[in-house]
Design a protein around this motif. Structure first.
Motif, mmCIF file in Angstrom:
data_model
loop_
_atom_site.group_PDB
_atom_site.id
_atom_site.type_symbol
_atom_site.label_atom_id
_atom_site.label_comp_id
_atom_site.label_asym_id
_atom_site.label_seq_id
_atom_site.Cartn_x
_atom_site.Cartn_y
_atom_site.Cartn_z
ATOM 1 N N ARG A 128 -14.731 -18.173 -10.813
ATOM 2 C CA ARG A 128 -14.103 -17.390 -11.871
ATOM 3 C C ARG A 128 -12.588 -17.582 -11.901
ATOM 4 O O ARG A 128 -11.886 -16.903 -12.627
ATOM 5 N N LEU A 129 -12.084 -18.457 -11.080
ATOM 6 C CA LEU A 129 -10.662 -18.804 -11.085
ATOM 7 C C LEU A 129 -9.734 -17.608 -10.865
ATOM 8 O O LEU A 129 -8.740 -17.442 -11.536
ATOM 9 N N VAL B 143 -17.295 -7.382 -17.995
ATOM 10 C CA VAL B 143 -18.145 -8.483 -18.472
ATOM 11 C C VAL B 143 -18.463 -9.374 -17.265
ATOM 12 O O VAL B 143 -17.950 -10.488 -17.135
ATOM 13 N N PRO B 144 -19.326 -8.884 -16.365
ATOM 14 C CA PRO B 144 -19.550 -9.567 -15.095
ATOM 15 C C PRO B 144 -20.155 -10.967 -15.222
ATOM 16 O O PRO B 144 -20.010 -11.768 -14.310
ATOM 17 N N MET C 18 -13.482 -17.198 -20.823
ATOM 18 C CA MET C 18 -14.509 -16.809 -21.796
ATOM 19 C C MET C 18 -14.138 -17.257 -23.205
ATOM 20 O O MET C 18 -15.011 -17.545 -24.006
ATOM 21 N N HIS C 19 -12.853 -17.314 -23.513
ATOM 22 C CA HIS C 19 -12.451 -17.734 -24.853
ATOM 23 C C HIS C 19 -12.903 -19.166 -25.142
ATOM 24 O O HIS C 19 -13.074 -19.526 -26.299
ATOM 25 N N TYR D 247 -15.838 -13.417 -27.026
ATOM 26 C CA TYR D 247 -14.426 -13.137 -26.801
ATOM 27 C C TYR D 247 -13.801 -12.491 -28.037
ATOM 28 O O TYR D 247 -13.087 -11.494 -27.927
ATOM 29 N N VAL D 248 -14.083 -13.043 -29.202
ATOM 30 C CA VAL D 248 -13.520 -12.502 -30.443
ATOM 31 C C VAL D 248 -14.010 -11.079 -30.684
ATOM 32 O O VAL D 248 -13.227 -10.215 -31.084
ATOM 33 N N ARG D 249 -15.290 -10.799 -30.424
ATOM 34 C CA ARG D 249 -15.806 -9.426 -30.603
ATOM 35 C C ARG D 249 -15.072 -8.444 -29.691
ATOM 36 O O ARG D 249 -14.640 -7.369 -30.125
#
Length: 63
Positions: free
Chosen positions: A7-8, A35-36, A42-43, A50-52
């Motif tokens: 997950r950086l 948001v596990p 995620m974008h 991501y937009v939602r």
């Protein structure tokens, strides 16, 4: 988000909750959505999701 190498450097839910408490104690309004299963980028990996999430957050901002 989970804190692991895949997950950086994303925060765990516990770490995010602590950060939220610190910010709220300084008078900052905090919005948090766990948001596990999302990647740190995620974008890129799930742009529609991501937009939602971003749009819901943006709707809470003062005009």
């Amino acid at each position: 988000m989970q804190a692991d190498d895949d997950r950086l450097g994303a925060l765990s839910d516990e770490q995010a909750a602590q950060a939220g408490l610190l910010m709220e104690s300084a008078g900052v309004k905090v919005g948090y959505e766990s948001v596990p299963d999302a990647s740190h980028t995620m974008h890129r990996s799930d742009p529609a999701r991501y937009v939602r999430i971003f749009t819901r957050w943006a709707a809470t901002l003062p005009e």
